[in-house]
Design an enzyme around this catalytic site. Structure first.
Site, PDB file in Angstrom:
ATOM      1  N   THR A 122     -12.876  15.820 -32.278  1.00 42.29           N
ATOM      2  CA  THR A 122     -13.403  14.768 -33.115  1.00 42.29           C
ATOM      3  C   THR A 122     -14.814  15.467 -33.808  1.00 42.29           C
ATOM      4  O   THR A 122     -15.681  14.982 -34.524  1.00 42.29           O
ATOM      5  CB  THR A 122     -13.914  13.792 -32.089  1.00 42.29           C
ATOM      6  N   GLY A 134     -11.339  29.919 -18.198  1.00 39.29           N
ATOM      7  CA  GLY A 134     -10.294  29.628 -18.807  1.00 39.29           C
ATOM      8  C   GLY A 134      -9.766  28.263 -18.737  1.00 39.29           C
ATOM      9  O   GLY A 134      -8.633  27.759 -19.205  1.00 39.29           O
ATOM     10  N   ALA A 135     -10.483  27.245 -17.892  1.00 42.44           N
ATOM     11  CA  ALA A 135      -9.914  25.902 -17.688  1.00 42.44           C
ATOM     12  C   ALA A 135     -10.420  25.077 -18.426  1.00 42.44           C
ATOM     13  O   ALA A 135     -10.460  23.812 -18.547  1.00 42.44           O
ATOM     14  CB  ALA A 135     -10.304  25.532 -16.189  1.00 42.44           C
ATOM     15  N   ASP A 188     -20.750  21.681 -25.770  1.00 44.76           N
ATOM     16  CA  ASP A 188     -20.811  22.410 -24.532  1.00 44.76           C
ATOM     17  C   ASP A 188     -22.281  22.400 -24.089  1.00 44.76           C
ATOM     18  O   ASP A 188     -22.521  22.244 -22.717  1.00 44.76           O
ATOM     19  CB  ASP A 188     -19.898  23.468 -24.579  1.00 44.76           C
TER      20      ASP A 188
END
Length: 382
Positions: A35, A120-121, A170
């Protein structure tokens, strides 16, 4: 890692002075996926896993950095041509350079850092690293940069020194996170609002497929182009529609015959996801976690069938969640691998994990990784 532990490790590496210690978290996103570039909402929260760094000004114009988890050392200057070779060191260098470009004076420092954000999660270990150093240097050098600008410094580091054209979510949540709250960020206006998230009797659990399908970056760009084409078609009838976030289903249906079926599906997902975020906002204000869970399942369905960014492993885990009576479950992040995020009643938690591990191993030959997460505070000095 505790403050005391990282200070000892710093002193083993760099000598007896006592460094300052800073930390910044990774994140989850409860709902609002794909979004951000459509000018809509995201709904992240900072988690109880992050990066912790011990830092001390060294009186030179050099940075000496040690990555504990990798047992790697890097030393670099603060000019543009001094960019280090080590991938992880580029993040610290980039933060320093972006502060300097904005007129901030950065001095050399010694630092040791460690993290417990699973790599990587989809929990944004890189943003945690950027936010730790941006927050620390701003504080130690009294630069007076506001938190929004610190988030932009982290984002610009990704763009200019790492080569990732990420959005701002982030870095934003790593700096603005607040214990017991999620933040609804409007990616069009950059306005944000805290919502209580303290689900008594529930746990938030991530199940990591440990899969990363190669498709991810090229498919991401294709999805983005689809959305832009759909928005452009709608704009011809409705000039006020800048992003898909500004459109509704009636507007999209008006152009159904002039755009491809694929572009229509992608746009439908985004318009519906925008509404789901608003529905979850209302539900959180009432403490109605059943509705939150229902919307999470709807998001997964949309990402799987309309946006087509799920994969067999993620759909399989989502299915197990549904059959196990889990309140809400969906793919978290860009898709094509990574984690499902699950809102699970306490009494179902252990049984669900056991089922997921067993069934996933039977089908794919290994168990998913399991991370219980708690919503926590953003960047801070310890």
């Amino acid at each position: 890692m505790t403050k005391e532990e990282i200070i000892i490790l710093y002193q083993e590496k760099f000598g007896k002075e006592t460094p300052e210690v800073y930390t910044a978290p990774g994140r989850i996103n409860l709902i609002g996926e794909h979004t951000d570039y459509n000018g809509s909402f995201v709904f992240p929260g900072a988690v109880d896993k992050g990066i912790t760094a011990a830092i001390h000004l060294n009186g030179t114009d050099k940075v000496r950095a040690y990555a504990l988890d990798l047992s790697e050392y890097s030393e670099f200057g603060l000019n543009e041509e001094d960019i280090p070779n080590e991938g992880w060191a580029k993040y610290i260098f980039g933060v320093c350079r972006e502060i300097i470009k904005r007129g901030g004076k950065v001095e050399g420092f010694d630092t040791v850092f460690s993290g417990n954000v699973p790599l990587g999660a989809g929990m944004s270990s890189s943003a945690a690293l950027e936010s730790t150093y941006a927050y620390a240097l701003n504080d130690m050098l009294n630069l007076g940069i506001d938190k929004f600008e610190l988030a932009k410094i982290g984002q610009a580091t990704e763009h200019h020194y790492v080569g990732v054209k990420c959005g701002i979510m982030d870095q934003f949540i790593s700096l603005f996170g607040k214990k017991g709250h999620l933040v609804r960020l409007d990616c069009k206006t950059m306005e944000y609002e805290y919502f209580p998230f303290d689900p008594q009797g529930y746990k938030l659990v991530l199940l990591d497929t440990q899969v990363k399908h190669e498709l991810a970056s090229s498919a991401y760009n294709k999805r983005r182009e689809s959305c832009e084409r759909a928005a452009a078609a709608i704009r011809k009838n409705h000039p006020e529609v800048q992003f898909l976030r500004d459109a509704d289903m009636n507007m999209l249906d008006e152009v159904k015959n002039v755009i491809t079926e694929e572009d229509y599906m992608r746009a439908k997902y985004v318009i519906e996801e925008t509404q789901r975020v608003l529905d979850v906002s209302d539900a959180l204000k009432k403490g109605d976690y059943e509705t939150v869970g229902k919307k999470m399942y709807e998001t997964h369905e949309g990402m799987s069938k309309l946006y087509e960014v799920s994969c067999e492993e993620l759909d399989f885990l989502n299915d197990i969640a549904k059959k196990s009576g889990v309140t809400g479950s969906r793919v978290m992040g860009g898709g094509f691998g990574g984690c499902t995020i699950n809102l699970v009643k306490d009494e179902l938690h252990d049984k669900f994990i056991e089922e997921a591990n067993t069934q996933f191993k039977n089908k794919f030959g290994y168990e998913p990784k399991v991370y219980d997460v708690v919503i926590s505070d953003g960047a801070r000095k310890l």
